[in-house]
Structure formats: structure tokens, C-alpha cells
Design an enzyme around this catalytic site. Sequence first.
Site, PDB file in Angstrom:
ATOM      1  N   GLY A  96       0.816  -1.206   0.000  1.00 39.53           N
ATOM      2  CA  GLY A  96       0.000   0.000   0.000  1.00 39.53           C
ATOM      3  C   GLY A  96       0.849   1.254   0.000  1.00 39.53           C
ATOM      4  O   GLY A  96       0.491   2.269   0.601  1.00 39.53           O
TER       5      GLY A  96
ATOM      6  N   VAL B 187      -2.507  -8.041  -1.673  1.00 41.34           N
ATOM      7  CA  VAL B 187      -1.672  -8.703  -0.673  1.00 41.34           C
ATOM      8  C   VAL B 187      -2.449  -9.670   0.214  1.00 41.34           C
ATOM      9  O   VAL B 187      -1.862 -10.326   1.085  1.00 41.34           O
ATOM     10  CB  VAL B 187      -0.918  -7.669   0.190  1.00 41.34           C
ATOM     11  CG1 VAL B 187       0.186  -7.011  -0.622  1.00 41.34           C
ATOM     12  CG2 VAL B 187      -1.860  -6.608   0.751  1.00 41.34           C
TER      13      VAL B 187
ATOM     14  N   ASN C  16       1.916  -2.195   5.405  1.00 38.03           N
ATOM     15  CA  ASN C  16       1.151  -0.972   5.610  1.00 38.03           C
ATOM     16  C   ASN C  16      -0.266  -1.046   5.059  1.00 38.03           C
ATOM     17  O   ASN C  16      -1.156  -0.329   5.523  1.00 38.03           O
ATOM     18  CB  ASN C  16       1.894   0.204   4.960  1.00 38.03           C
ATOM     19  CG  ASN C  16       1.023   1.429   4.808  1.00 38.03           C
ATOM     20  OD1 ASN C  16       0.745   2.139   5.774  1.00 38.03           O
ATOM     21  ND2 ASN C  16       0.557   1.681   3.585  1.00 38.03           N
TER      22      ASN C  16
ATOM     23  N   TYR D 214     -12.716  -3.331  11.955  1.00 44.15           N
ATOM     24  CA  TYR D 214     -11.384  -2.728  11.869  1.00 44.15           C
ATOM     25  C   TYR D 214     -10.632  -2.896  13.182  1.00 44.15           C
ATOM     26  O   TYR D 214      -9.472  -3.327  13.209  1.00 44.15           O
ATOM     27  CB  TYR D 214     -11.514  -1.252  11.522  1.00 44.15           C
ATOM     28  CG  TYR D 214     -10.202  -0.494  11.510  1.00 44.15           C
ATOM     29  CD1 TYR D 214      -9.320  -0.613  10.444  1.00 44.15           C
ATOM     30  CD2 TYR D 214      -9.852   0.356  12.565  1.00 44.15           C
ATOM     31  CE1 TYR D 214      -8.124   0.073  10.425  1.00 44.15           C
ATOM     32  CE2 TYR D 214      -8.658   1.053  12.555  1.00 44.15           C
ATOM     33  CZ  TYR D 214      -7.797   0.917  11.482  1.00 44.15           C
ATOM     34  OH  TYR D 214      -6.615   1.606  11.470  1.00 44.15           O
TER      35      TYR D 214
ATOM     36  N   LYS E 123      -7.150  -5.001  13.767  1.00 44.90           N
ATOM     37  CA  LYS E 123      -5.913  -4.389  14.236  1.00 44.90           C
ATOM     38  C   LYS E 123      -5.441  -5.020  15.547  1.00 44.90           C
ATOM     39  O   LYS E 123      -4.232  -5.136  15.793  1.00 44.90           O
ATOM     40  CB  LYS E 123      -6.101  -2.879  14.399  1.00 44.90           C
ATOM     41  CG  LYS E 123      -6.235  -2.135  13.068  1.00 44.90           C
ATOM     42  CD  LYS E 123      -4.993  -2.298  12.206  1.00 44.90           C
ATOM     43  CE  LYS E 123      -5.063  -1.511  10.917  1.00 44.90           C
ATOM     44  NZ  LYS E 123      -3.844  -1.619  10.089  1.00 44.90           N
TER      45      LYS E 123
END
Length: 264
Positions: A13, A67, A93, A159, A163
Site C-alpha cells: 500500500g 496482498v 502498511n 477494523y 488491528k
Amino acid sequence: MKRLENRVALVTGGNRGIGEAIVYRLAEEGAHVAVNYPWDTMREQAEAVVRNAEALGVKAVAVRADVGVKAEVAAMFEQVRAALGDVEILVNNAGVAPFESFFKLKEETWDRTFNTNVKAIFLCSQLAAETMAAKRYGKIVNVLSTASLVVTSPVIPHYQSSKAAAHMLTKGMAIELGKYGINVNAVGPSTVDTDLCADYLADPEIRRKEIEANPMKRLGTARQIGDAVVFLASEEAMQVNGHLLMVDGGLSVKAAQPEDHLER
């Protein structure tokens, strides 16, 4: 001598936002850089980043790959090897953060978020670690988030979960790969003023609340994240392993106030 002179780096990214800033900081420190981008529509954007990196005196190449897909990741690493050499610094990233509240969250949104934010780290790191282990040297830096540690919004449960998972993956890889001379660490930005957040921060009230919620009373910059990545990729951080370096102005250690949690 520059800190990363002639090292080979891959930034997933890397065509925009935080990734682009990381590419430039690595190049400024002498690393040759592969700029990953996910779709053909972003080729020109990635090639512009490559030209800017080359202007800093290093070699650079744009490489397209989703990816989250193993075959595409494998092809990407072959392209990088042919153009620059084996990857010695991997910066995971690439990430997505679509806004969907819990009751409205779609299965495909959950899957896409985890594929990009977690699975991609695993796929890229596994391939990179093969050559790193053989050389007994390597740096893997994962770009995580304040959301790796605390709930930052009620409209991104997928999200935050991804993470947090990536944070644990960082720790697990650090323990397993350390004996091969590979450092695995992460950086944790809070809200950063990039094009990716442009729509969100376009609302003056949201921008004001984001700034007010941060102990430093300002938004982070992409370059600040790049600075942290350079440190973790350098010889200065040889004994730093399994660490999440927060670059969030202290937001993750501050008790949340009701106005911190922004709904759209």
C-alpha cells in the site's frame, strides 16, 4: 552514511497516504524501495511515487498485488527480487477501514478487512522471512493503529478486531522469528491527515473533535509514521522486538470521554 544504505525494502500500500510517506523516508535513508499497489487503476499513482523515490537517489519499482491473495503475493516478491534483490525490510502498511456499525456490518466487509489487515501481514511476512532467516537478518514493521489497543469508534468493530489481531500476530512472529535475526515490530498511528481520511475530516466539527480528543491537540502526520518506521528498520532498533510503538500523541493512554467517540 545513511541509516538504511542499500537495504531493500517493500512497502505494501505504498502508493498513497501513510505508505507513500514511508516510502520517501526509507528512500531518504538510502533504502531501495518496492512500492506495492493493489489495483491497476492505481498504477500511475504508484509510478509517480517511484519517480519521487528515485529522485532521492535510490532504486525503486512499482509492483501490483492484492496482498490478501497468496499467489499474487508470491508473484510480487519474485518481481521485487528480480528488480532490487531480496526483501530485507518489509513494511506491512496496506489496510482498509470501511465505516459500518455492528448491526449493519456485512460479511464481505468483515472478510475484506481481515484479508487486508491481518491475512496480508501473514502472507507477506511468511515469504519475506524465508530469505531473511537464511541471511540471519531482517526487519518487519506492521502499521497498526490506536484501535489495536482501545475502541476508537462504535462504527468500525471489524477494523478494531483486525488491528488487535494484527497486534497479536506481531508479537507471535517476533517470538518465533527472533532466533533467526529478524526483528518484528509495529507502529500505531491515531487519525492521520492524509487523502484516505479526507472525506472523514472534511467535516469541520469532526476535525475539531479529533484534534480536541488528542492530548497533543493536533492530528498526526504521515511523515511522523515514516520516522517511526525508519527507526524500527534501523540498526538503532536491533534489540527492539515485538514492540508496538504508538505514534498517537498519547491518545491510547488517555481515558476516553463521551465526545471522543464519533458516529457518522
